[in-house]
Design an enzyme around this catalytic site. Structure first.
Site, short mmCIF file in Angstrom:
data_model
loop_
_atom_site.label_atom_id
_atom_site.label_comp_id
_atom_site.label_asym_id
_atom_site.label_seq_id
_atom_site.Cartn_x
_atom_site.Cartn_y
_atom_site.Cartn_z
N LYS A 53 64.68 3.91 31.68
CA LYS A 53 65.41 3.24 33.09
C LYS A 53 64.41 3.30 34.21
O LYS A 53 64.57 2.09 34.88
CB LYS A 53 66.62 4.40 33.42
CG LYS A 53 67.72 4.43 32.24
CD LYS A 53 68.66 5.48 32.62
CE LYS A 53 69.75 5.44 31.65
NZ LYS A 53 70.78 6.64 31.71
N GLN A 97 70.55 12.20 34.96
CA GLN A 97 70.85 12.04 33.43
C GLN A 97 71.39 13.07 33.11
O GLN A 97 71.40 14.40 33.41
CB GLN A 97 69.38 11.97 33.34
CG GLN A 97 69.32 11.59 31.61
CD GLN A 97 69.72 10.32 31.29
OE1 GLN A 97 69.90 9.19 32.02
NE2 GLN A 97 70.53 10.05 30.04
N ASP A 120 76.18 5.49 38.11
CA ASP A 120 76.85 5.51 36.83
C ASP A 120 78.27 5.13 37.03
O ASP A 120 78.86 5.29 35.86
CB ASP A 120 76.49 7.22 36.37
CG ASP A 120 75.27 7.13 35.51
OD1 ASP A 120 75.21 6.37 34.55
OD2 ASP A 120 74.60 7.94 35.60
N1 GUN Z 1 73.69 10.39 29.32
C1 GUN Z 1 73.94 9.58 28.15
N2 GUN Z 1 74.33 8.40 28.64
C2 GUN Z 1 74.17 8.38 29.95
C3 GUN Z 1 74.71 7.58 30.92
O1 GUN Z 1 75.03 6.44 30.71
N3 GUN Z 1 74.38 8.10 32.19
C4 GUN Z 1 73.97 9.31 32.44
N4 GUN Z 1 73.59 9.71 33.84
N5 GUN Z 1 73.41 10.30 31.65
C5 GUN Z 1 73.93 9.77 30.32
#
Ligand code: GUN
Length: 293
Positions: A53, A97, A120
């Site tokens: 990311k 995350q 998110d």
């Molecule tokens: N963990 C697994 N998928 C995601 C996501 O789309 N966003 C976040 N913040 N954590 C995750």
């Protein structure tokens, strides 16, 4: 032969568009979107995602504020960090995350991110907006993985209205927002989950099947209708031998490939789309703040 929904290619197209948009923002406003990436602990998969990311954000010109905290971080300290990020004018998007360590209440933390910076789309206000907004509202913070899946479906250039869509999984991150997005496309949506009776026969009726269960290669050709469209959200690491492992989806690709009309591969399907949609949300948040939209 089925059509392979190439997430790498579609994600690259979105990233190229965002890069141009960000250059325009920079030349007009002398600032670029900022994304704070918060990781707590060292879950291996999270480290891989966070790295990917961060790299992608930098590539399109987003400023990344990296916060990697100890596994033992106190919940209040994490919430204090989020409060600082909420009021930092250079930060447009905040990503925490998941999963967080078991000692931390995930919901309490996510609810502290102000909705405007919720990259998110997990904040209750954004969840609610997703549910009641109209289909053409382009400025929403939409959860990245389901939005990426929808973008892949849109690549097919078919009318989704009236299609029988089945979502396997009811997580807040994927299953529930996916069902909302498909409903907005006027699909007839069924969500199945671990307590659903006879999942297989429901899946077999799906024109569009979204697999988000986290079970490696669980879905085989007996579960799918001839000509169905499959989006495989699963990212499962399985061992090949003592030294080697590989990534597989929730769908047994080789088994269904010739039965379906389109399928997203793993890797190279939904994964890159999730990342590109995070960059989209961060850019939208920046544009909303600058009243560009
Ligand atoms: N963990 C697994 N998928 C995601 C996501 O789309 N966003 C976040 N913040 N954590 C995750």
């Amino acid at each position: 032969m089925s059509q392979i929904l190439d997430g790498k290619k579609v994600a690259q197209k979105l990233k190229d568009e965002l890069k141009i948009e960000i250059e325009n923002i920079k030349s007009k406003f002398n600032r670029v979107p900022g994304l704070a990436v918060v990781q707590v602990g060292n879950v291996a998969a999270s480290s891989v995602y966070v790295k990917a990311k961060t790299k992608a954000a930098k590539e399109v010109g987003i400023n990344v504020f990296d916060h990697h905290l100890e596994e033992t971080t106190d919940q209040n300290d994490l919430i204090n960090l989020i409060s600082q990020l909420n009021s930092n004018g250079d930060v447009d998007g905040i990503l925490v995350q998941l999963p967080l360590p078991k000692t931390i209440n995930e919901e309490a933390v996510l609810n502290c991110i102000i909705p405007e910076k919720d990259a998110d789309g997990f904040h209750p206000l954004n969840v609610g907006k997703l549910s009641i907004s109209n289909k053409n509202d382009e400025n929403l913070m939409i959860p990245c993985t389901p939005y990426g899946c929808l973008m892949l479906l849109r690549e097919l250039g078919i009318d989704l209205a009236g299609k029988n869509a089945v979502v396997i999984g009811r997580s807040n991150i994927v299953g529930k927002p996916m069902a909302q997005l498909l409903l907005k496309e006027s699909c007839t949506v069924t969500t199945v989950h671990s307590k659903t009776v006879d999942i297989e026969s429901i899946c077999k009726k799906a024109d569009i099947l979204i697999a988000a269960i986290g079970k490696p290669e669980f879905i085989n050709k007996d579960w799918v209708k001839e000509g169905a469209i499959i989006i495989d959200v699963g990212i499962n690491r399985v061992k090949i031998n003592e030294e080697k492992s590989k990534l597989v989806g929730d769908v047994l690709f080789s088994d269904v490939e010739n039965k379906v009309s389109a399928i997203s591969p793993v890797p190279g399907g939904v994964g890159p789309m999730t990342i590109a949609c995070l960059l989209r949300n961060t850019t939208i948040s920046c544009k909303n703040k600058l009243s560009i939209n």
